[in-house]
Design an enzyme around this catalytic site. Sequence first.
Site, PDB file in Angstrom:
ATOM      1  CB  SER A 126    -123.938 -38.684 -30.431  1.00 44.31           C
ATOM      2  OG  SER A 126    -123.842 -39.451 -29.251  1.00 44.31           O
ATOM      3  CB  ILE A 127    -121.224 -35.909 -34.934  1.00 41.90           C
ATOM      4  CG1 ILE A 127    -121.839 -34.579 -34.481  1.00 41.90           C
ATOM      5  CG2 ILE A 127    -120.940 -35.856 -36.437  1.00 41.90           C
ATOM      6  CD1 ILE A 127    -120.969 -33.364 -34.765  1.00 41.90           C
TER       7      ILE A 127
END
Length: 402
Positions: A126-127
């Site tokens: 999810s970066i």
Amino acid sequence: MNRMKLPPPLDWPIAGIGPDADVPPELRVTRDNWRTYPYSRWAFQHARELVPSRVIRRSSTPRELEEAWRDLSGISFPDAEGRLVRWDEFLERTYTDAFLVLHRGALVYEHYANGMTAETPHLLFSITKSFFGLLAEILIVQGVLDPDSAVEQHVPELGASGFAGCTVRQILDMTDGVAFDENYADPDAEVHRYSAAYWTPQAGFGGVFEALKGLTRRAAPPGAQFRYRTPVADVLGWILLRATGQSLTKLLGDRIWRPAGCADNAQILLDTAGHEIAGAGLNATARDLARVALMLLDGGWVDDRLVIPPVALDNIAIGGDRGLFDASGFPTRPGGSYRSQWWVNHEGYGSLSALGVFGQRLYLEPGSGLAVIRTGSHPVASNSFTDVIHANAFDAIREALA
């Protein structure tokens, strides 16, 4: 820190696991097991070999990283239970694959484990969301994207979904109110069925786009509630694609990756329908994340070139609705908010974080010039599990560098 009993952070090759213990990992890791420990220890550095991907080409003029090495091996700090933790113990207990520290423009610490090197791309999960949130803010400043426009104005196919009537800003800040259960610890949670559209061809033939159209329930009116949910980032990806007419790979490469001087190719994984995964698909080296971090700490500048409009960064740093954040239930992130797919901390020096499950962290502290990039393969998905020990580690690093 951990009352939960965790397996040891073993490196590959892992001996003694099953009858195929001597078989190399590339023959033991499959598309069915690659996201589970211990197979994840190898797979997160090889995700683009397991899942189709598109390449984000590197810069033809890579940015040189200034180096000013510091020894962090002597620092210690408390874990979440108050027990003092040594630096090497911290790296091992958090299942670290890479750990880089930047301070005042220079790379001061670099550590790799579990077979990872400076040239190894790692799945960032999810970066990825934060990169596309930053892209959206750039497009807003440039007048390409209206934050007050409705989702269905850009993606008419979502007109019958729960996202209809939500604004781009509400999507960016995850205050759209669509009902979705993202409790990774619950095997029956909606997030596990949704992820089939990412990783499981036989179960997710229509990919993310079809899955999004099926999210029709509401938990709250638009703007009334903050809840972190991965599908919202995928909606943002489709908005960016439709608003610009460009692929997410091209957008990220043209506007962030190459301008930042990234030295290696990155990859974005593709879902079961062949579309880029905006919520979790980016693979990159830790050093290239460091180059992006330097650009952000420098206010969007790279050498004498302005890459990102400063107001775009300001629009993220102001943070989201703190009241809605407090009500959402993140006790390990006090004083925080969520804005444009970034986690914002308003206390102390203030910070911006991009977080990905299983231990991916990009931490920026503009007030002190500190940045931390870490990748990992933790057995526990949620980063809340290690939030406290990382916050204490970052405080200790700052004190040591000061």
